[in-house]
Design a protein around this motif. Structure first.
Motif, PDB file in Angstrom:
ATOM      1  N   ALA A 170       0.827  -1.234   0.015  1.00  0.00           N
ATOM      2  CA  ALA A 170       0.104   0.140   0.165  1.00  0.00           C
ATOM      3  C   ALA A 170       0.868   1.279   0.004  1.00  0.00           C
ATOM      4  O   ALA A 170       2.137   1.167   0.481  1.00  0.00           O
ATOM      5  CB  ALA A 170      -1.118  -0.107   1.142  1.00  0.00           C
TER       6      ALA A 170
ATOM      7  N   THR B 126       1.163   5.726   0.414  1.00  0.00           N
ATOM      8  CA  THR B 126       0.382   6.883   1.122  1.00  0.00           C
ATOM      9  C   THR B 126       1.285   8.065   0.515  1.00  0.00           C
ATOM     10  O   THR B 126       2.490   8.276   0.571  1.00  0.00           O
ATOM     11  CB  THR B 126       0.558   6.913   2.714  1.00  0.00           C
ATOM     12  OG1 THR B 126      -0.133   5.654   2.909  1.00  0.00           O
ATOM     13  CG2 THR B 126      -0.201   8.104   3.199  1.00  0.00           C
TER      14      THR B 126
ATOM     15  N   TRP C 120       3.934  -2.509   3.613  1.00  0.00           N
ATOM     16  CA  TRP C 120       3.461  -3.710   3.299  1.00  0.00           C
ATOM     17  C   TRP C 120       3.082  -4.795   4.474  1.00  0.00           C
ATOM     18  O   TRP C 120       3.821  -4.633   5.405  1.00  0.00           O
ATOM     19  CB  TRP C 120       4.409  -4.420   2.212  1.00  0.00           C
ATOM     20  CG  TRP C 120       5.746  -4.529   2.617  1.00  0.00           C
ATOM     21  CD1 TRP C 120       6.480  -5.556   3.024  1.00  0.00           C
ATOM     22  CD2 TRP C 120       6.714  -3.690   2.343  1.00  0.00           C
ATOM     23  NE1 TRP C 120       7.607  -5.298   3.164  1.00  0.00           N
ATOM     24  CE2 TRP C 120       7.974  -4.112   2.820  1.00  0.00           C
ATOM     25  CE3 TRP C 120       6.879  -2.152   2.012  1.00  0.00           C
ATOM     26  CZ2 TRP C 120       9.121  -3.358   2.757  1.00  0.00           C
ATOM     27  CZ3 TRP C 120       7.947  -1.704   1.887  1.00  0.00           C
ATOM     28  CH2 TRP C 120       9.243  -1.962   2.396  1.00  0.00           C
TER      29      TRP C 120
ATOM     30  N   VAL D 280       1.001  -0.537  -6.912  1.00  0.00           N
ATOM     31  CA  VAL D 280       0.188   0.411  -6.229  1.00  0.00           C
ATOM     32  C   VAL D 280       0.651   1.793  -6.943  1.00  0.00           C
ATOM     33  O   VAL D 280       1.682   1.672  -7.557  1.00  0.00           O
ATOM     34  CB  VAL D 280       0.387   0.771  -4.901  1.00  0.00           C
ATOM     35  CG1 VAL D 280      -0.284  -0.531  -3.902  1.00  0.00           C
ATOM     36  CG2 VAL D 280       2.042   0.780  -4.401  1.00  0.00           C
TER      37      VAL D 280
END
Length: 254
Positions: free
Chosen positions: A39, A41, A52, A244
């Motif tokens: 993921a 951000t 992760w 991602v």
């Protein structure tokens, strides 16, 4: 090609050119399924943090890779130890798409050797004519039995041990130079990683990424590596994680 020239500790490794981050080679073997889920951000308009979860049995580490198009080409940012679960990618190009993925790698390391370098810096004479021992190359020797390397290992711990580099030796060339040699016992590897643990540190980190079949390489060390432990690892890549995607915003400084 060395993963790290003396003046830079690039996050990516060399010999596929680590001074400036190398494109990640393709997997040639049947991949292992990865359980890691990635993921991302956007912490600021131009700073991204990756996180992760998940783990693979026997993983030696992971690469963090990025591209500005989903289809690539992807570039290795760093070879990460297996316990690491975050990576920060700062000061990025504004208003640009960034794609990220992880890839585990597997493979056995040689026994480590301890190296203590002389104090000071090398003389001008010691710095000349050293291209041969510094250059990654394959030195022919007696034929040895090789063991196929596959993701997660072909046959467990015994197979891993049989494929580990043998006869790993370090020869001090001067106050900042070390020549490493070893016997390559792996077949089908994606490459070798030279790893270092400097005095006082807890774990090993890669300092050079070397092509398959290389068994001779010279390293120019950093000041904090006067006393350090080294080992070499034969490795193969596993299957990539999910991809991602984030797009950076406007540069706040502009």
């Amino acid at each position: 090609m060395p993963l790290r020239p003396r003046a830079t500790i690039a996050a990516a490794l060399a010999v596929l050119t680590l001074a400036g981050c190398s494109s990640s080679p393709e997997v040639r073997k049947a991949p292992a399924e990865t359980s890691a889920r990635l993921a991302a951000t956007l912490d600021s308009p131009i700073d991204i943090t990756l996180r992760w979860t998940g783990d693979e049995p026997g993983v030696a580490g992971r690469t963090v890779e990025f591209a500005t198009e989903k289809a690539g080409p992807y570039t290795v940012l760093e070879f990460m130890p297996p316990g690491r679960t975050t990576y920060r990618h700062p000061d990025l190009m504004p208003e640009t798409p960034f794609y990220y993925r992880l890839r585990p790698y597997f493979g056995p390391a040689s026994p480590a050797v301890e190296v203590a370098l002389p104090p000071g810096e090398p003389s001008e004479r010691e710095l000349t004519g050293n291209e041969k021992w510094l250059t990654p190359r394959t030195v022919r020797g007696p034929k040895v039995r090789t063991v196929p390397l596959t993701a997660r290992g072909a046959g467990g711990a015994d197979t891993d041990a049989a494929a580990a580099p043998a006869d790993f030796e370090a020869t001090v060339k001067h106050a900042t130079g070390i020549h490493f040699t070893w016997t390559d016992r792996a077949a089908g590897e994606d490459g070798h990683l030279l790893e270092v643990r400097q005095a006082g540190s807890e774990g090993y980190r890669p300092v050079a990424l070397l092509n398959p079949d290389i068994n001779s390489f010279g390293l120019i060390t950093l000041p904090e590596e006067k006393r350090a432990s080294y080992r070499v690892r034969a490795f193969v890549y596993g299957e990539r994680s999910n991809v991602v995607h984030l797009t950076t915003g406007s540069d706040p400084a502009s």
